[in-house]
Write an enzyme that holds these catalytic residues in place. Structure first.
Site, PDB file in Angstrom:
ATOM      1  N   PHE A 227       0.201   3.437 -19.676  1.00  0.00           N
ATOM      2  CA  PHE A 227       1.483   3.906 -19.072  1.00  0.00           C
ATOM      3  C   PHE A 227       2.697   3.216 -19.980  1.00  0.00           C
ATOM      4  CE2 PHE A 227      -1.649   2.900 -15.698  1.00  0.00           C
ATOM      5  CZ  PHE A 227      -1.814   4.196 -15.163  1.00  0.00           C
ATOM      6  N   CYS A 338       4.301  -2.636  -9.626  1.00  0.00           N
ATOM      7  CA  CYS A 338       5.880  -2.584  -8.910  1.00  0.00           C
ATOM      8  C   CYS A 338       5.626  -2.013  -7.611  1.00  0.00           C
ATOM      9  CB  CYS A 338       6.744  -1.550  -9.816  1.00  0.00           C
ATOM     10  SG  CYS A 338       6.202  -0.051  -9.961  1.00  0.00           S
TER      11      CYS A 338
END
Length: 396
Positions: A227, A338
């Site tokens: 990512f 997150c």
């Protein structure tokens, strides 16, 4: 300017008196002050059940969080209010950072709920994520121009949260001439970030302190950044002395930018990129018998809503376990999340569980959170969302 009054139901002022800024629709005395009487974005005076004023908020009748507190007096929020809040936020960042590259405004934590401003030198990228802040867009822009004299301001009003507020999605220039790319410096490393075409505001400043972990663990190592976006972890790893860095991302344009960032820092010879779905990429790397010494797994939020928690945690566990299978014995894994709805303890537990499932021993070396340009509001735990864990993974 005369403001309407929004009355809370009995005993619903306790959380506000502790410093929290949110008012939920079920906390309003809708008999005394029906929500239908208010317009989205309107400023109101909030009062408790006894009629005592608690301050000024802006409202949005169609949102679950139907009001957000802005002040503790009855004066409407104006240009001067915004300038004072921005001045305070700026003073903190200028004390903490030697380069003008940071999140300048972090919503509630800077007492400007719904407003996000990222600074890239003379360029600002702004998100107006609530109806109340969107209603103030003209004075927000004016305050930013007066306080910072920027070259440009881009409004990245395309976050999904705006849909919940009944707002349109848009990306528009608010001031000056916005470049396609902006330059920033993080941990001494130069980067280019795409503003209008990038993710969110173009860059993720929140992981800055956790990227600094790489400095001591990557020299001479082989690194995989999953990512990777434009190479925020990977390029820093290369600059910090890694021999070989792979960046993996689903976005071809993000990987093109990663190559540009590698060239910018003179480490283009160290970088390889893999474009595709992260889970598929990790599976293919395992089948090819690739191995790495350091792997970073920093996915987007797998848990966007509480009801997604069980499924999201399984996704986090799966991606971390797949990464562990690619690590050399004694290699390091940086696991990020997150997702606001996943507690830090859950991330620690899934690292442990993933390691045990494949007969590995996990040692937690460090825990991290978002950087100091994303300060946590002491009364709003929701403002602490980022978790990061550095672990050493060994064979049992």
């Amino acid at each position: 300017m005369t403001l309407q009054r929004l009355r809370l139901a009995k005993n619903e002022d306790k959380r506000l008196r502790s410093g929290h800024l949110w008012i939920y629709s079920n906390e309003v005395d809708t008999q005394a002050t029906p929500l239908r009487n208010f317009s989205a974005g309107e400023q109101v005076i909030v009062e408790n059940q006894q009629g005592k004023s608690l301050g000024v908020a802006y409202v949005n009748p169609q949102s679950l969080i139907c009001a957000r507190m802005m002040t503790n007096d009855e004066r409407p929020v104006d240009l001067n209010t915004l300038k004072k809040r921005i001045k305070s936020a700026l003073a903190l960042r200028e004390q903490l950072f030697d380069q003008p590259c940071y999140r300048l405004i972090y919503g509630e934590s800077d007492l400007l709920p719904g407003l996000v401003v990222d600074r890239f030198g003379d360029h600002l990228c702004v998100q107006l994520n609530t109806a109340g802040m969107d209603a103030m867009r003209d004075i927000v822009i004016e305050a930013l121009v007066r306080m910072l004299q920027p070259t440009s301001i881009l409004l990245r009003n395309d976050a999904g949260v705006r849909k919940l507020e009944g707002l349109p999605l848009e990306v528009v220039t608010a001031y000056g001439e916005v470049p396609d790319e902006v330059e920033l410096i993080e941990n001494g490393v130069r980067f280019l970030a795409p503003l209008a075409a990038g993710q969110k505001t173009g860059w993720f400043y929140d992981q800055r302190p956790n990227r600094e972990w790489l400095r001591n663990i990557v020299p001479g190592k082989r690194v995989l950044d999953v990512f990777s976006y434009v190479g925020s972890f990977g390029i820093q790893a290369a600059v910090f002395g890694a021999d070989d860095v792979w960046c993996a991302d689903i976005s071809e344009s993000a990987l093109d930018m990663a190559h540009k960032n590698a060239e910018l820092n003179g480490v283009a010879d160290k970088l390889s990129t893999v474009q595709g779905d992260a889970f598929t990429t990790l599976k293919s790397l395992k089948e090819a018998d690739e191995r790495f010494d350091v792997i970073i797994v920093d996915p987007p939020a797998f848990i966007k809503r509480k009801k997604d928690q069980k499924e999201g945690i399984l996704a986090y566990r799966r991606i971390n376990e797949m990464a562990m299978r690619l690590l050399n014995d004694g290699g390091f894994l940086i696991s990020g999340s997150c997702s606001m709805h996943m507690p830090r303890e859950e991330l620690l537990d899934l690292v442990r569980a993933s390691a045990r499932h494949i007969d590995r021993h996990a040692q937690i070396i460090a825990e991290g959170m978002q950087g100091p340009d994303h300060p946590v509001h002491a009364a709003i735990p929701e403002t602490r969302y980022l978790k990061a864990v550095l672990s050493r993974i060994s064979r049992v």
